[in-house]
Every structure is written in structure tokens, then in C-alpha cells.
Design a protein around this motif. Structure first.
Motif, PDB file in Angstrom:
ATOM      1  N   THR A 112       0.932  -1.043  -0.068  1.00  0.00           N
ATOM      2  CA  THR A 112       0.100  -0.195   0.001  1.00  0.00           C
ATOM      3  C   THR A 112       0.863   1.362  -0.064  1.00  0.00           C
ATOM      4  OG1 THR A 112      -1.762  -1.117   1.297  1.00  0.00           O
ATOM      5  CG2 THR A 112      -1.741   1.276   1.280  1.00  0.00           C
ATOM      6  N   ARG A 158       1.176   4.039  -2.835  1.00  0.00           N
ATOM      7  CA  ARG A 158       1.170   5.615  -2.651  1.00  0.00           C
ATOM      8  C   ARG A 158       2.354   6.251  -3.140  1.00  0.00           C
ATOM      9  NH1 ARG A 158      -2.682   8.871  -1.177  1.00  0.00           N
ATOM     10  NH2 ARG A 158      -3.731   7.253  -0.241  1.00  0.00           N
ATOM     11  N   ASN A 164       2.968   2.516  10.379  1.00  0.00           N
ATOM     12  CA  ASN A 164       1.775   2.403   9.462  1.00  0.00           C
ATOM     13  C   ASN A 164       0.255   2.348   9.914  1.00  0.00           C
ATOM     14  OD1 ASN A 164       0.341   2.964   7.065  1.00  0.00           O
ATOM     15  ND2 ASN A 164       0.391   0.884   6.430  1.00  0.00           N
ATOM     16  N   LYS A 165      -0.436   2.889   9.574  1.00  0.00           N
ATOM     17  CA  LYS A 165      -1.966   2.495  10.085  1.00  0.00           C
ATOM     18  C   LYS A 165      -2.019   3.294  11.450  1.00  0.00           C
ATOM     19  CE  LYS A 165      -2.017  -2.326   8.094  1.00  0.00           C
ATOM     20  NZ  LYS A 165      -2.272  -3.681   8.538  1.00  0.00           N
ATOM     21  N   GLU A 171      -3.583   6.178  12.288  1.00  0.00           N
ATOM     22  CA  GLU A 171      -4.533   7.019  11.952  1.00  0.00           C
ATOM     23  C   GLU A 171      -5.307   7.413  13.493  1.00  0.00           C
ATOM     24  OE1 GLU A 171      -4.920   4.125  10.624  1.00  0.00           O
ATOM     25  OE2 GLU A 171      -5.049   4.521   8.645  1.00  0.00           O
ATOM     26  N   SER A 189      -0.248   6.717   7.554  1.00  0.00           N
ATOM     27  CA  SER A 189      -1.326   6.103   6.948  1.00  0.00           C
ATOM     28  C   SER A 189      -1.030   5.973   5.553  1.00  0.00           C
ATOM     29  CB  SER A 189      -2.550   6.557   7.504  1.00  0.00           C
ATOM     30  OG  SER A 189      -3.642   5.998   6.680  1.00  0.00           O
ATOM     31  N   GLU A 208      -2.559   4.054   3.333  1.00  0.00           N
ATOM     32  CA  GLU A 208      -3.919   4.199   2.893  1.00  0.00           C
ATOM     33  C   GLU A 208      -4.440   5.617   2.388  1.00  0.00           C
ATOM     34  OE1 GLU A 208      -8.426   2.216   3.070  1.00  0.00           O
ATOM     35  OE2 GLU A 208      -6.743   1.801   4.746  1.00  0.00           O
ATOM     36  N   HIS A 209      -4.376   6.448   3.493  1.00  0.00           N
ATOM     37  CA  HIS A 209      -4.905   7.837   3.477  1.00  0.00           C
ATOM     38  C   HIS A 209      -3.871   9.022   3.106  1.00  0.00           C
ATOM     39  CE1 HIS A 209      -8.533   6.246   5.007  1.00  0.00           C
ATOM     40  NE2 HIS A 209      -7.784   5.623   6.113  1.00  0.00           N
ATOM     41  N   GLY A 210      -2.385   8.554   2.952  1.00  0.00           N
ATOM     42  CA  GLY A 210      -1.665   9.622   2.416  1.00  0.00           C
ATOM     43  C   GLY A 210      -1.075  10.242   3.726  1.00  0.00           C
ATOM     44  N   GLU A 211      -1.177   9.791   5.006  1.00  0.00           N
ATOM     45  CA  GLU A 211      -0.965  10.756   6.189  1.00  0.00           C
ATOM     46  C   GLU A 211       0.547  10.674   6.457  1.00  0.00           C
ATOM     47  OE1 GLU A 211      -3.733  10.083   9.444  1.00  0.00           O
ATOM     48  OE2 GLU A 211      -5.459  10.433   7.845  1.00  0.00           O
TER      49      GLU A 211
END
Length: 262
Positions: free
Chosen positions: A17, A21, A119-120, A122, A145, A147-150
Motif C-alpha cells: 500500500t 502511494r 503504518n496504520k 490514524e 497512514s 492508505e490515506h496519505g498521512e
């Protein structure tokens, strides 16, 4: 590209992931099932104006060298050897595991610079991830993150020192020959690719079904850029995916191994 980055970590922590990204498109398979990634996959990563060569690897696992898992592990070791910096990905939700500690020690012994990514992470999970990740002894983790680009801004700051030229001039290579290798399972497609490019780039062996997805490899032969596309199987969907990967052409700054006309 000015430097090379390898993404490493135990299975199912979000390495692919993160790879997708950073390259800006879905090149690597992403699934909740551990072990989907087997071959290392390369792409051109970018965060804002920072560009680099990035490699996605299979999950780190202890295994005998002669086993399938051991051959997959060898691909991960090769990716680390060619990298200027390693990104060790951990799962912020699960916290530090014994496998994380084992491979943190392995990376420390390698002597390569390491950036730990939680990672993960959030929301409130980020605070726990940072405190947990410090126990690995590889510096403060970067909560992200994928997945969310943070968290990419802080990752940019960690990677920027490895760029020898903050504004490299990129020269586009000549148009590459697109070559697809297809066939039924277990006839030697990956072995053929490895023989052509002169290195064990793809995982191969007697076990049926090793290859999970199609993959494209950039290389040079006689000064001519070539993109080799290897399909997982001759199914229609897999073949369409392979064609799509080949049409993208070689990325700027692609690296290939020069092979003589033997």
C-alpha cells in the motif's frame, strides 16, 4: 533517480500500500491475506519534488535458504543491498512484535540507514505507535497512514538527506521494446526472465503457483532499453493486466543490468 529506497517489514503491515502511494498508482497487489507479495517490485517514487527509486519486497520471514520462503527472503536481501536507505514498516495497531524486533536487529547489523514507519497510525494510534516503535532502537518512528496519505511530509524530511541532488535533471531514455512472456503455470517464465537479465530477479522454483501477479522488469540489451513483462498465468484478466503494465513504458531513470550478446 538520486537514491534508492527499499520497503521492508513482516507480512501484512502495508508495504505494498505504501509502495503504491509513493509511485502514485496501483502497481503492487494489495490484500489482507499475508504472503501476496513474492517478487520484489521496483518503481519511481515521489514525494513533492523529492524523487527516488523504490522497491517493494515480500514480508520478512525466517526460513531455510532452500525453501520457497528462503528464496523469497533472498530477494528481500538483494533489495536491501541495492538500497541507500531502508524503510522498516511496522503495524501501529498491533504494536511491536517479536518478528519486528528480529528484523530490526537484522537491519541494524546490515549497516544500512533505516527509517521506521509506523503504518496504520490514524488518529490516537499515532501516539502509541511512536512510543512503541522507539523500542526497536532505530530512532523515532514516523507515524503514517499509507492508505490515506498521512505522514508523508515527515517522511519527506527523513528521506531528503539521502538525495545527492535536490533538483536532478532527468533525461528520458529511448522508447523501450515491450516484450511479454506468457505461458501456463510452471513452465519456467520467471526462470527465463532471470536468465535473460543475468540475475535472480524473480522468485522461481519447482513449486507450482509461485507467481501471484504480473510484473514488468526494465533492462538493457545491446544498448537498447527493453521492458520485460511476465504474466502470472495466461488467463484473460492477467494478460490484460500485463499488457497495461507494458504500455506504460520504462520510467524515467530506470536501471537495468547490461547483458552482452552471448
Amino acid at each position: 533517480m538520486s537514491f534508492a529506497v527499499a520497503i521492508l517489514g513482516r507480512p501484512n503491515v502495508g508495504k505494498s500500500t505504501l509502495f503504491n502511494r509513493l509511485v502514485g498508482r496501483r502497481l503492487a497487489l494489495v490484500d489482507d491475506t499475508p504472503g501476496v507479495t513474492r517478487d520484489r517490485r521496483e518503481g519511481e517514487g515521489r514525494i513533492a519534488d523529492l524523487e527516488f527509486r523504490i522497491t517493494d519486497t515480500a514480508g520478512l520471514e525466517e526460513a531455510a535458504p532452500s525453501s520457497l520462503a528462503g528464496r523469497i527472503q533472498s530477494q528481500t536481501e538483494s533489495a536491501l543491498t541495492g538500497a541507500d536507505v531502508a524503510l522498516l514498516v511496522i503495524d501501529a495497531r498491533e504494536g511491536i512484535t517479536e518478528a519486528d524486533r528480529h528484523f530490526a536487529n537484522w537491519l541494524r547489523r546490515s549497516g544500512k540507514p533505516v527509517v521506521v514507519l509506523a503504518n496504520k497510525a490514524e488518529g490516537r494510534a499515532a501516539l502509541t505507535a511512536v512510543s512503541e516503535g522507539c523500542r526497536l532502537g532505530l530512532g523515532d518512528p514516523v507515524p503514517i497512514s499509507a492508505e490515506h496519505g498521512e505522514g508523508l511530509a515527515e517522511l519527506y524530511d527523513r528521506l531528503a538527506p539521502f538525495s545527492s541532488d535536490p533538483n536532478p535533471s532527468v533525461i528520458a531514455p529511448d522508447k523501450a521494446l515491450q516484450l511479454a512472456i506468457v505461458g501456463r503455470p510452471n513452465v519456467g517464465k520467471s526462470t527465463l526472465v532471470n536468465r535473460l537479465i543475468g540475475e535472480e530477479r524473480l522468485v522461481s522454483g519447482p513449486e507450482a503457483g509461485i507467481t501471484r501477479d504480473s510484473i514488468a522488469v526494465d533492462w538493457m540489451w545491446g544498448g537498447r532499453p527493453i521492458r520485460l513483462g511476465r504474466a502470472a498465468a495466461p488467463r484473460a484478466a492477467g494478460f490484460d493486466d500485463l499488457q497495461a503494465r507494458c504500455r506504460r513504458g520504462p520510467s524515467h531513470g530506470a536501471r537495468g543490468k547490461q547483458v552482452g550478446r552471448n
